[in-house]
Design a protein around this motif. Structure first.
Motif, PDB file in Angstrom:
ATOM      1  N   GLY A  18     -44.073 -73.429 -24.004  1.00 46.29           N
ATOM      2  CA  GLY A  18     -42.667 -73.563 -24.338  1.00 46.29           C
ATOM      3  C   GLY A  18     -42.229 -72.536 -25.348  1.00 46.29           C
ATOM      4  N   PRO A  19     -40.940 -72.533 -25.647  1.00 48.72           N
ATOM      5  CA  PRO A  19     -40.410 -71.580 -26.622  1.00 48.72           C
ATOM      6  C   PRO A  19     -40.596 -72.086 -28.050  1.00 48.72           C
ATOM      7  CG  PRO A  19     -38.638 -72.864 -25.694  1.00 48.72           C
ATOM      8  CD  PRO A  19     -39.897 -73.288 -24.991  1.00 48.72           C
ATOM      9  N   TRP A  20     -40.645 -71.159 -28.969  1.00 48.22           N
ATOM     10  CA  TRP A  20     -40.710 -71.443 -30.396  1.00 48.22           C
ATOM     11  C   TRP A  20     -39.536 -70.726 -31.051  1.00 48.22           C
ATOM     12  CZ3 TRP A  20     -45.005 -74.022 -32.643  1.00 48.22           C
ATOM     13  CH2 TRP A  20     -46.043 -74.282 -31.767  1.00 48.22           C
ATOM     14  N   VAL A  21     -39.066 -71.251 -32.124  1.00 41.34           N
ATOM     15  CA  VAL A  21     -37.989 -70.606 -32.874  1.00 41.34           C
ATOM     16  C   VAL A  21     -38.453 -70.436 -34.311  1.00 41.34           C
ATOM     17  CG1 VAL A  21     -35.616 -70.773 -33.666  1.00 41.34           C
ATOM     18  CG2 VAL A  21     -36.224 -71.635 -31.403  1.00 41.34           C
ATOM     19  N   GLU A  22     -38.378 -69.200 -34.787  1.00 39.95           N
ATOM     20  CA  GLU A  22     -38.715 -68.896 -36.169  1.00 39.95           C
ATOM     21  C   GLU A  22     -37.436 -68.393 -36.833  1.00 39.95           C
ATOM     22  OE1 GLU A  22     -41.546 -65.619 -37.937  1.00 39.95           O
ATOM     23  OE2 GLU A  22     -42.709 -67.213 -36.988  1.00 39.95           O
ATOM     24  N   PHE A  23     -36.763 -69.254 -37.566  1.00 42.21           N
ATOM     25  CA  PHE A  23     -35.430 -68.967 -38.072  1.00 42.21           C
ATOM     26  C   PHE A  23     -35.376 -67.838 -39.085  1.00 42.21           C
ATOM     27  CE2 PHE A  23     -34.996 -73.336 -36.531  1.00 42.21           C
ATOM     28  CZ  PHE A  23     -33.945 -73.143 -35.641  1.00 42.21           C
ATOM     29  N   ASP A  24     -36.443 -67.595 -39.824  1.00 44.50           N
ATOM     30  CA  ASP A  24     -36.405 -66.534 -40.828  1.00 44.50           C
ATOM     31  C   ASP A  24     -36.987 -65.211 -40.327  1.00 44.50           C
ATOM     32  OD1 ASP A  24     -39.010 -67.392 -40.707  1.00 44.50           O
ATOM     33  OD2 ASP A  24     -39.293 -67.544 -42.867  1.00 44.50           O
ATOM     34  N   ALA A  25     -37.163 -65.064 -39.011  1.00 45.27           N
ATOM     35  CA  ALA A  25     -37.708 -63.831 -38.437  1.00 45.27           C
ATOM     36  C   ALA A  25     -36.657 -62.725 -38.474  1.00 45.27           C
ATOM     37  CB  ALA A  25     -38.159 -64.067 -37.006  1.00 45.27           C
ATOM     38  N   PRO A  26     -37.033 -61.510 -38.895  1.00 45.86           N
ATOM     39  CA  PRO A  26     -36.070 -60.409 -38.951  1.00 45.86           C
ATOM     40  C   PRO A  26     -35.675 -59.903 -37.561  1.00 45.86           C
ATOM     41  CG  PRO A  26     -38.252 -59.650 -39.575  1.00 45.86           C
ATOM     42  CD  PRO A  26     -38.338 -61.132 -39.402  1.00 45.86           C
ATOM     43  N   ASP A  27     -36.593 -59.980 -36.609  1.00 48.60           N
ATOM     44  CA  ASP A  27     -36.288 -59.536 -35.246  1.00 48.60           C
ATOM     45  C   ASP A  27     -35.793 -60.738 -34.447  1.00 48.60           C
ATOM     46  OD1 ASP A  27     -37.257 -57.097 -36.063  1.00 48.60           O
ATOM     47  OD2 ASP A  27     -39.266 -57.451 -35.282  1.00 48.60           O
ATOM     48  N   SER A  28     -36.198 -60.804 -33.207  1.00 47.89           N
ATOM     49  CA  SER A  28     -35.834 -61.939 -32.361  1.00 47.89           C
ATOM     50  C   SER A  28     -36.543 -63.200 -32.854  1.00 47.89           C
ATOM     51  CB  SER A  28     -36.240 -61.651 -30.919  1.00 47.89           C
ATOM     52  OG  SER A  28     -36.070 -62.803 -30.135  1.00 47.89           O
ATOM     53  N   PRO A  29     -35.814 -64.252 -33.167  1.00 49.47           N
ATOM     54  CA  PRO A  29     -36.459 -65.464 -33.679  1.00 49.47           C
ATOM     55  C   PRO A  29     -37.079 -66.343 -32.592  1.00 49.47           C
ATOM     56  CG  PRO A  29     -34.109 -65.783 -33.585  1.00 49.47           C
ATOM     57  CD  PRO A  29     -34.375 -64.362 -33.153  1.00 49.47           C
ATOM     58  N   VAL A  30     -36.871 -65.999 -31.316  1.00 47.69           N
ATOM     59  CA  VAL A  30     -37.371 -66.838 -30.221  1.00 47.69           C
ATOM     60  C   VAL A  30     -38.571 -66.155 -29.570  1.00 47.69           C
ATOM     61  CG1 VAL A  30     -36.814 -67.931 -28.021  1.00 47.69           C
ATOM     62  CG2 VAL A  30     -35.069 -67.771 -29.808  1.00 47.69           C
ATOM     63  N   PHE A  31     -39.653 -66.898 -29.435  1.00 50.42           N
ATOM     64  CA  PHE A  31     -40.821 -66.407 -28.719  1.00 50.42           C
ATOM     65  C   PHE A  31     -41.439 -67.597 -28.001  1.00 50.42           C
ATOM     66  CE2 PHE A  31     -42.171 -67.546 -32.960  1.00 50.42           C
ATOM     67  CZ  PHE A  31     -43.339 -68.240 -32.781  1.00 50.42           C
ATOM     68  N   GLY A  32     -42.445 -67.352 -27.161  1.00 47.14           N
ATOM     69  CA  GLY A  32     -43.006 -68.464 -26.412  1.00 47.14           C
ATOM     70  C   GLY A  32     -44.434 -68.249 -25.977  1.00 47.14           C
ATOM     71  N   THR A  33     -45.027 -69.342 -25.518  1.00 47.96           N
ATOM     72  CA  THR A  33     -46.387 -69.310 -24.990  1.00 47.96           C
ATOM     73  C   THR A  33     -46.455 -70.186 -23.741  1.00 47.96           C
ATOM     74  OG1 THR A  33     -47.127 -71.206 -26.287  1.00 47.96           O
ATOM     75  CG2 THR A  33     -47.403 -69.026 -27.289  1.00 47.96           C
ATOM     76  N   MET A  34     -47.397 -69.873 -22.885  1.00 52.86           N
ATOM     77  CA  MET A  34     -47.650 -70.661 -21.688  1.00 52.86           C
ATOM     78  C   MET A  34     -49.151 -70.661 -21.460  1.00 52.86           C
ATOM     79  SD  MET A  34     -46.685 -72.523 -19.167  1.00 52.86           S
ATOM     80  CE  MET A  34     -44.936 -72.345 -19.009  1.00 52.86           C
ATOM     81  N   LYS A  35     -49.709 -71.851 -21.241  1.00 56.66           N
ATOM     82  CA  LYS A  35     -51.145 -71.993 -21.028  1.00 56.66           C
ATOM     83  C   LYS A  35     -51.380 -72.789 -19.749  1.00 56.66           C
ATOM     84  CE  LYS A  35     -55.188 -74.219 -23.087  1.00 56.66           C
ATOM     85  NZ  LYS A  35     -55.690 -74.988 -24.224  1.00 56.66           N
TER      86      LYS A  35
END
Length: 168
Positions: A18-35
């Protein structure tokens, strides 16, 4: 599977992510993983052949959320990591007659890569193999205590004392 702690026949499929949100990230705050992971257990009296394979993929993830050799004995989690991982491992589970004791032999290979072009690089492949002894802590629940040694490449090795199967 015929038993969730120590299967002797059947299969298991797992998909998570699923997606993750990192609110204090300087670049794109949304990233994800799939296993995804598949395990197959084949009874061949008196042995059980257990096979496990799968992959983990990430996109836009910081290093801490990328893939490592976490499912692989012999390697320390977090020492090698890339965005993606594919792996296959197999294990022979050998009971010693009708006793509470047995042995296992195992081996496998994994690859860590950032993109498909990295799959051709030999330096991205991590083989491992090893053996161990086990005993049932609970014969009724089929819960083993394992003592194992595993060897990889580039000095990777490990001695393990663990409860439960390495994959189930």
């Amino acid at each position: 599977r015929d038993n969730t702690n120590s299967p002797t026949q059947g299969f298991r499929a797992l998909v998570q992510g699923g997606p993750w949100v990192e609110f204090d990230a300087p670049d794109s705050p949304v990233f994800g993983t799939m296993k995804f992971e598949l395990s197959q257990y084949i009874p061949t009296k008196p042995l059980v052949i257990a096979m496990n394979g799968g992959g983990r993929f990430s996109w836009g993830a910081p290093s801490i959320y990328q893939s490592s050799l976490s499912n692989f004995r012999a390697y320390t989690v977090g020492e090698q990591f890339k965005e993606n991982m594919l792996f296959f491992q197999s294990e022979l589970r050998i009971p010693f007659g009708k006793t509470r004791f047995g042995a296992s032999g195992f081996g496998g290979i994994a690859t860590l890569f950032d993109d498909a072009n990295d799959l051709g690089s030999k330096s991205n492949y991590y083989p491992m193999g090893g053996a161990g002894l086990w005993m049932w802590l609970s014969e009724k629940q089929k819960m083993p205590l394992r003592v194992e040694y595993a060897n990889g490449i580039q000095g990777a090795r490990g001695f393990y004392i663990a409860m439960g199967q390495s994959f189930r």
